[in-house]
Design a protein around this motif. Structure first.
Motif, PDB file in Angstrom:
ATOM      1  N   ILE A   1       0.830  -1.205   0.000  1.00 30.77           N
ATOM      2  CA  ILE A   1       0.000   0.000   0.000  1.00 30.77           C
ATOM      3  C   ILE A   1       0.867   1.259   0.000  1.00 30.77           C
ATOM      4  CG2 ILE A   1      -1.975  -1.110   1.098  1.00 30.77           C
ATOM      5  CD1 ILE A   1      -1.104   0.256   3.739  1.00 30.77           C
ATOM      6  N   LEU A   2       2.168   1.101   0.280  1.00 33.22           N
ATOM      7  CA  LEU A   2       3.065   2.254   0.323  1.00 33.22           C
ATOM      8  C   LEU A   2       4.506   1.800   0.197  1.00 33.22           C
ATOM      9  CD1 LEU A   2       3.391   5.375   0.974  1.00 33.22           C
ATOM     10  CD2 LEU A   2       3.744   4.663   3.350  1.00 33.22           C
ATOM     11  N   VAL A   3       5.296   2.564  -0.550  1.00 31.30           N
ATOM     12  CA  VAL A   3       6.755   2.453  -0.524  1.00 31.30           C
ATOM     13  C   VAL A   3       7.282   3.749   0.073  1.00 31.30           C
ATOM     14  CG1 VAL A   3       8.850   2.487  -1.931  1.00 31.30           C
ATOM     15  CG2 VAL A   3       7.068   0.818  -2.410  1.00 31.30           C
ATOM     16  N   ALA A   4       8.078   3.627   1.127  1.00 39.50           N
ATOM     17  CA  ALA A   4       8.709   4.790   1.758  1.00 39.50           C
ATOM     18  C   ALA A   4      10.210   4.677   1.549  1.00 39.50           C
ATOM     19  CB  ALA A   4       8.369   4.839   3.242  1.00 39.50           C
ATOM     20  N   SER A   5      10.782   5.684   0.906  1.00 34.85           N
ATOM     21  CA  SER A   5      12.206   5.646   0.561  1.00 34.85           C
ATOM     22  C   SER A   5      12.930   6.795   1.243  1.00 34.85           C
ATOM     23  CB  SER A   5      12.385   5.737  -0.952  1.00 34.85           C
ATOM     24  OG  SER A   5      13.750   5.755  -1.300  1.00 34.85           O
ATOM     25  N   ALA A   6      13.954   6.463   2.011  1.00 34.25           N
ATOM     26  CA  ALA A   6      14.769   7.467   2.693  1.00 34.25           C
ATOM     27  C   ALA A   6      16.163   7.489   2.070  1.00 34.25           C
ATOM     28  CB  ALA A   6      14.863   7.160   4.185  1.00 34.25           C
ATOM     29  N   GLY A   7      16.623   8.660   1.671  1.00 33.88           N
ATOM     30  CA  GLY A   7      17.985   8.784   1.166  1.00 33.88           C
ATOM     31  C   GLY A   7      18.243   8.133  -0.173  1.00 33.88           C
ATOM     32  N   TRP A   8      17.176   7.831  -0.937  1.00 31.18           N
ATOM     33  CA  TRP A   8      17.356   7.297  -2.292  1.00 31.18           C
ATOM     34  C   TRP A   8      16.191   7.746  -3.152  1.00 31.18           C
ATOM     35  CZ3 TRP A   8      14.701   4.345  -5.854  1.00 31.18           C
ATOM     36  CH2 TRP A   8      15.427   3.997  -6.998  1.00 31.18           C
ATOM     37  N   THR A   9      16.482   8.103  -4.388  1.00 32.27           N
ATOM     38  CA  THR A   9      15.472   8.497  -5.368  1.00 32.27           C
ATOM     39  C   THR A   9      15.817   7.879  -6.712  1.00 32.27           C
ATOM     40  OG1 THR A   9      16.732  10.513  -5.850  1.00 32.27           O
ATOM     41  CG2 THR A   9      14.961  10.697  -4.222  1.00 32.27           C
ATOM     42  N   PRO A  10      14.820   7.696  -7.594  1.00 34.54           N
ATOM     43  CA  PRO A  10      15.097   7.064  -8.896  1.00 34.54           C
ATOM     44  C   PRO A  10      16.048   7.868  -9.770  1.00 34.54           C
ATOM     45  CG  PRO A  10      12.741   7.108  -8.437  1.00 34.54           C
ATOM     46  CD  PRO A  10      13.388   7.970  -7.408  1.00 34.54           C
ATOM     47  N   GLU A  11      16.015   9.189  -9.640  1.00 33.74           N
ATOM     48  CA  GLU A  11      16.902  10.065 -10.393  1.00 33.74           C
ATOM     49  C   GLU A  11      17.492  11.095  -9.427  1.00 33.74           C
ATOM     50  OE1 GLU A  11      14.825  11.700 -13.797  1.00 33.74           O
ATOM     51  OE2 GLU A  11      13.646   9.855 -13.984  1.00 33.74           O
ATOM     52  N   GLY A  12      18.663  11.615  -9.769  1.00 36.21           N
ATOM     53  CA  GLY A  12      19.286  12.618  -8.926  1.00 36.21           C
ATOM     54  C   GLY A  12      20.065  12.048  -7.752  1.00 36.21           C
ATOM     55  N   PHE A  13      20.227  10.727  -7.729  1.00 36.04           N
ATOM     56  CA  PHE A  13      20.999  10.058  -6.681  1.00 36.04           C
ATOM     57  C   PHE A  13      22.317   9.573  -7.279  1.00 36.04           C
ATOM     58  CE2 PHE A  13      22.360   6.237  -4.423  1.00 36.04           C
ATOM     59  CZ  PHE A  13      22.327   6.657  -3.102  1.00 36.04           C
ATOM     60  N   SER A  14      23.421   9.852  -6.608  1.00 33.56           N
ATOM     61  CA  SER A  14      24.744   9.442  -7.097  1.00 33.56           C
ATOM     62  C   SER A  14      25.039   8.007  -6.677  1.00 33.56           C
ATOM     63  CB  SER A  14      25.827  10.377  -6.551  1.00 33.56           C
ATOM     64  OG  SER A  14      25.648  11.686  -7.015  1.00 33.56           O
ATOM     65  N   MET A  15      24.855   7.087  -7.607  1.00 36.40           N
ATOM     66  CA  MET A  15      25.156   5.694  -7.317  1.00 36.40           C
ATOM     67  C   MET A  15      26.670   5.505  -7.225  1.00 36.40           C
ATOM     68  SD  MET A  15      22.311   3.977  -7.075  1.00 36.40           S
ATOM     69  CE  MET A  15      22.076   2.337  -7.732  1.00 36.40           C
TER      70      MET A  15
ATOM     71  N   GLY B   1      18.033  13.789   3.841  1.00 41.08           N
ATOM     72  CA  GLY B   1      18.852  14.648   4.688  1.00 41.08           C
ATOM     73  C   GLY B   1      19.199  15.917   3.930  1.00 41.08           C
ATOM     74  N   ARG B   2      19.091  17.068   4.580  1.00 37.73           N
ATOM     75  CA  ARG B   2      19.299  18.342   3.886  1.00 37.73           C
ATOM     76  C   ARG B   2      20.717  18.486   3.343  1.00 37.73           C
ATOM     77  NH1 ARG B   2      16.215  20.510   8.451  1.00 37.73           N
ATOM     78  NH2 ARG B   2      14.057  20.836   7.768  1.00 37.73           N
ATOM     79  N   ASP B   3      21.667  17.813   3.980  1.00 39.76           N
ATOM     80  CA  ASP B   3      23.066  17.929   3.550  1.00 39.76           C
ATOM     81  C   ASP B   3      23.590  16.630   2.946  1.00 39.76           C
ATOM     82  OD1 ASP B   3      23.282  20.620   4.534  1.00 39.76           O
ATOM     83  OD2 ASP B   3      23.428  19.809   6.557  1.00 39.76           O
ATOM     84  N   ASP B   4      22.706  15.831   2.404  1.00 38.64           N
ATOM     85  CA  ASP B   4      23.107  14.564   1.796  1.00 38.64           C
ATOM     86  C   ASP B   4      23.876  14.830   0.506  1.00 38.64           C
ATOM     87  OD1 ASP B   4      23.363  12.052   0.655  1.00 38.64           O
ATOM     88  OD2 ASP B   4      21.340  11.412   1.171  1.00 38.64           O
ATOM     89  N   PRO B   5      25.167  14.476   0.445  1.00 41.10           N
ATOM     90  CA  PRO B   5      25.951  14.748  -0.758  1.00 41.10           C
ATOM     91  C   PRO B   5      25.595  13.845  -1.933  1.00 41.10           C
ATOM     92  CG  PRO B   5      27.270  13.496   0.805  1.00 41.10           C
ATOM     93  CD  PRO B   5      25.982  13.842   1.507  1.00 41.10           C
ATOM     94  N   LEU B   6      24.784  12.825  -1.701  1.00 46.42           N
ATOM     95  CA  LEU B   6      24.445  11.891  -2.771  1.00 46.42           C
ATOM     96  C   LEU B   6      23.192  12.284  -3.534  1.00 46.42           C
ATOM     97  CD1 LEU B   6      25.161   8.424  -1.074  1.00 46.42           C
ATOM     98  CD2 LEU B   6      26.664   9.803  -2.531  1.00 46.42           C
ATOM     99  N   LEU B   7      22.469  13.306  -3.058  1.00 45.55           N
ATOM    100  CA  LEU B   7      21.200  13.686  -3.677  1.00 45.55           C
ATOM    101  C   LEU B   7      21.235  15.132  -4.167  1.00 45.55           C
ATOM    102  CD1 LEU B   7      18.647  12.146  -1.142  1.00 45.55           C
ATOM    103  CD2 LEU B   7      18.936  11.457  -3.515  1.00 45.55           C
ATOM    104  N   THR B   8      20.690  15.351  -5.362  1.00 46.19           N
ATOM    105  CA  THR B   8      20.499  16.714  -5.831  1.00 46.19           C
ATOM    106  C   THR B   8      19.258  17.300  -5.154  1.00 46.19           C
ATOM    107  OG1 THR B   8      19.131  15.987  -7.700  1.00 46.19           O
ATOM    108  CG2 THR B   8      21.512  16.153  -8.068  1.00 46.19           C
ATOM    109  N   ALA B   9      19.139  18.620  -5.193  1.00 48.36           N
ATOM    110  CA  ALA B   9      18.053  19.289  -4.483  1.00 48.36           C
ATOM    111  C   ALA B   9      16.676  18.863  -4.979  1.00 48.36           C
ATOM    112  CB  ALA B   9      18.210  20.811  -4.612  1.00 48.36           C
ATOM    113  N   ASP B  10      16.545  18.609  -6.278  1.00 50.02           N
ATOM    114  CA  ASP B  10      15.243  18.255  -6.835  1.00 50.02           C
ATOM    115  C   ASP B  10      15.053  16.752  -7.011  1.00 50.02           C
ATOM    116  OD1 ASP B  10      17.087  17.929  -8.830  1.00 50.02           O
ATOM    117  OD2 ASP B  10      15.923  18.942 -10.394  1.00 50.02           O
TER     118      ASP B  10
ATOM    119  N   ASN C   1       7.988  14.832   0.065  1.00 50.41           N
ATOM    120  CA  ASN C   1       9.260  14.570   0.742  1.00 50.41           C
ATOM    121  C   ASN C   1       9.357  15.367   2.031  1.00 50.41           C
ATOM    122  OD1 ASN C   1      12.166  13.526   0.596  1.00 50.41           O
ATOM    123  ND2 ASN C   1      12.473  15.737   0.852  1.00 50.41           N
ATOM    124  N   SER C   2       9.936  14.755   3.042  1.00 52.66           N
ATOM    125  CA  SER C   2      10.267  15.440   4.288  1.00 52.66           C
ATOM    126  C   SER C   2      11.781  15.485   4.408  1.00 52.66           C
ATOM    127  CB  SER C   2       9.672  14.708   5.494  1.00 52.66           C
ATOM    128  OG  SER C   2       8.266  14.709   5.444  1.00 52.66           O
ATOM    129  N   ALA C   3      12.332  16.681   4.575  1.00 52.40           N
ATOM    130  CA  ALA C   3      13.779  16.841   4.693  1.00 52.40           C
ATOM    131  C   ALA C   3      14.156  17.089   6.149  1.00 52.40           C
ATOM    132  CB  ALA C   3      14.247  18.008   3.833  1.00 52.40           C
TER     133      ALA C   3
END
Length: 261
Positions: free
Chosen positions: A119-133, A200-209, A224-226
């Motif tokens: 009924i829900l997927v909750a993802s923390a610190g990962w996104t399909p795009e904008g994440f530095s693998m 996380g607001r200062d996560d170096p692996l994620l772009t702002a958007d 999203n909640s930051a």
């Protein structure tokens, strides 16, 4: 049947949940992590949310099993384990970092192969795009450099990477999981349920958007909640995340009991 259940339940801690809980929730750890990272989370959930932490193979009480370096087999194995565990109650998936990626892929698999979407997927610190693998070059760094890179992502409890004995247990599964992430090729698959994200607001692996990329993957992106902190912000944000998750799970579970939903 008893033997099969014993094998399946090596995936989950605790291995059984209360029969009267309304919703089931599976918690997936980050690369190199284990079920223990959610030890302090489990008591925070109310009685109507039955939460279980996922224990991947090759670590702690599953050290006798081989590590997995490809996300496909990991997704299939975990999907099979969750499908065997389901009992008709609505369920959801939460994951941090690689756990978020795995939650996404398992949700897609459960809907396609078992006809049982969460009924829900909750993802923390990962996104399909904008994440530095991670790259394979990073995965193969000498241990001191690899540890320095991981710690530099922010908010990780230093004790994990300062204790030589813990390092011996942590580095092999970390390399295996990061290898699986580095090999992952995105196919743009839509997730068959609402999605909510935490960053996380200062996560170096994620772009702002980066969180906005969920809009194109889910029929209902809940936003999203930051939180303050780097990539491992979840250690300090456990209570507000659990509170927010509980609110959404109760609402979505209620909808599943309404005809036409």
């Amino acid at each position: 049947m008893v033997q099969r259940r014993a094998i399946v339940n090596r995936w989950f801690q605790p291995d059984e949940v209360p029969a009267d809980a309304a919703v089931r929730l599976f918690l997936l750890p980050y690369a190199g992590g284990n079920a223990g990272m959610f030890r302090d989370w489990l008591p925070l959930f109310p009685a109507d949310i039955a939460a279980q932490a996922v224990q991947p193979p090759g670590r702690l009480d599953r050290r006798d099993e081989p590590l997995v370096t490809d996300l496909g087999p990991m997704t299939e194995a975990l999907g099979e384990a969750i499908a065997a565990e389901l009992d008709g109650r609505p369920f959801a998936l939460f994951g941090h970092s690689m756990g978020g990626l795995l939650a996404y892929r398992v949700a897609v698999l459960l809907a396609a192969e078992y006809g049982t979407p969460p009924i829900l997927v909750a993802s923390a610190g990962w996104t399909p795009e904008g994440f530095s693998m991670p790259t394979l070059e990073q995965v193969q760094l000498p241990q001191p450099e690899l540890v320095s890179w991981i710690v530099g992502l922010g908010s990780l409890p230093p004790v994990i990477y300062q204790d030589p004995e813990l390092l011996e247990l942590t580095i092999p599964p970390t390399r295996a999981d990061l290898t699986a992430c580095a090999r992952y090729v995105d196919d743009g698959a839509p997730v068959p349920c609402p999605v909510i994200s935490y960053t996380g607001r200062d996560d170096p692996l994620l772009t702002a958007d980066a969180p906005e990329s969920w809009n194109g993957r889910s029929p209902e992106y809940l936003g999203n909640s930051a939180f303050p902190g780097g990539h491992f912000f979840i250690y300090a944000a456990a209570l507000p995340i659990v509170t927010d998750l509980t609110r959404h799970l109760r609402r979505l579970a209620a909808l599943t009991s309404i005809p036409g939903h």
